[in-house]
Design a protein around this motif. Structure first.
Motif, short mmCIF file in Angstrom:
data_model
loop_
_atom_site.label_atom_id
_atom_site.label_comp_id
_atom_site.label_asym_id
_atom_site.label_seq_id
_atom_site.Cartn_x
_atom_site.Cartn_y
_atom_site.Cartn_z
N PHE A 110 0.82 -0.98 -0.35
CA PHE A 110 0.09 0.46 -0.59
C PHE A 110 0.92 0.97 -0.17
O PHE A 110 2.09 1.40 -0.08
N LYS A 132 -2.12 0.86 9.65
CA LYS A 132 -2.79 0.52 8.74
C LYS A 132 -2.12 -0.91 8.48
O LYS A 132 -2.16 -2.06 7.63
N LEU A 147 -4.05 -4.64 7.59
CA LEU A 147 -4.01 -5.54 6.33
C LEU A 147 -3.42 -6.92 6.18
O LEU A 147 -4.13 -7.69 5.60
#
Length: 225
Positions: free
Chosen positions: A127, A141, A145
Motif C-alpha cells: 500500500f 495500516k 492488512l
C-alpha cells in the motif's frame, strides 16, 4: 463452510485487538486448534519451555519469540506474517521505511525456517505511504492488512485450497538482518541533527509508548510533544 476436524492449527499472537479477532475466527471455524496470546517475557519463556504440540499449520502474527528448530519440526506449515515488504528484515521495519521516505510499504506472508525472515515467500501485499505518515498510522495500516491476510489464509486452509505449489513468485529477501541494537541507535537524536532530519525522526519513532531521546553526559532525555 464446515469445521475441519482433522486440521490441527496453532495460532501465536499478541493480546491485542486484531489477535483477539483472529482468535474468535479460529474458535468458530476450527475444532482442532491451540491458541497462544503472548504479551510478556515470562509468557514467552514458558511457551518455549513447554511447547509440546504438533500441528498441520502454525499462524504466527506479531509473535514476540523466535521459534526454534525443535518447535518448527513439529509443524507441517509454519506461516509468519512479517510487517513489511521483503526489503526490510528483522526489527525496525516501520521506522526505517519512514526514515528512508519510502513511498510503498506492505506485509509479507512467508514460511518460517531456522533463519530469521528468510523462509519461502508466499505473498507480498503493498500500500502507499503518505508524505506525513507517522509510526502509529503506519503500524495501524499494516496490522489491518495483516488481519485480512490471515483471515484469507485461514479460509484457504479451512476449504482445503491451501497449497504451497500455488504460491509462485520471484520475491526475495534483502540480505541484511536489522537487530535490536541497531534499532536503539535509530531512536537517538544526535546533537547536530538538522531540523528536517529531526522532524523526520519524530515521525519515524515517536509514539505513546516509545520516544526518541538525546544523550547528555551519558544520561537519556526523552522527547515529549
Amino acid at each position: 463452510m464446515k469445521n475441519i476436524k482433522h486440521k490441527k492449527l496453532i495460532f501465536i499472537g499478541k493480546d491485542d485487538y486484531y489477535s483477539k479477532k483472529i482468535y474468535k475466527f479460529i474458535i468458530k471455524n476450527f475444532n482442532s486448534s491451540k491458541i497462544f496470546l503472548l504479551n510478556n517475557k515470562l509468557e514467552n519463556k514458558k511457551f518455549k519451555k513447554n511447547f509440546k504440540f504438533s500441528g498441520d499449520y502454525l499462524i504466527s502474527y506479531r509473535n514476540p519469540i523466535i521459534l526454534t528448530k525443535k518447535i518448527l519440526d513439529k509443524i507441517q506449515y509454519p506461516i509468519n506474517f512479517h510487517p513489511s515488504t521483503p526489503k526490510y528484515r528483522g526489527v525496525g521495519c516501520y521506522n526505517r521505511a519512514i526514515l528512508n521516505r519510502d513511498k510503498i510499504y506492505g506485509s509479507t506472508i512467508h514460511l518460517i525456517n531456522s533463519k530469521i525472515d528468510k523462509g519461502k515467500i508466499l505473498v507480498v501485499e503493498r500500500f502507499r505511504i503518505s508524505k506525513v505518515e507517522n509510526l502509529e498510522t503506519l503500524i495501524e495500516k499494516t496490522h489491518k492488512l495483516q488481519y485480512c491476510q490471515i483471515i484469507n489464509i485461514l479460509k484457504m486452509i479451512k476449504s482445503g485450497d491451501f497449497d504451497i505449489k500455488k504460491f509462485k513468485n520471484n520475491y526475495k529477501w534483502s540480505g541484511n538482518l536489522f537487530k535490536k541494537k541497531q534499532l536503539e541507535k535509530i531512536y537517538e537524536i544526535k546533537k547536530k541533527t538538522s531540523k528536517n532530519s529531526f522532524n523526520r525522526l519524530i515521525l519515524a519513532t515517536n509514539t505513546k509508548k516509545f520516544k526518541p531521546y538525546i544523550k547528555i553526559y551519558n544520561k537519556k532525555f526523552y522527547y515529549e510533544d
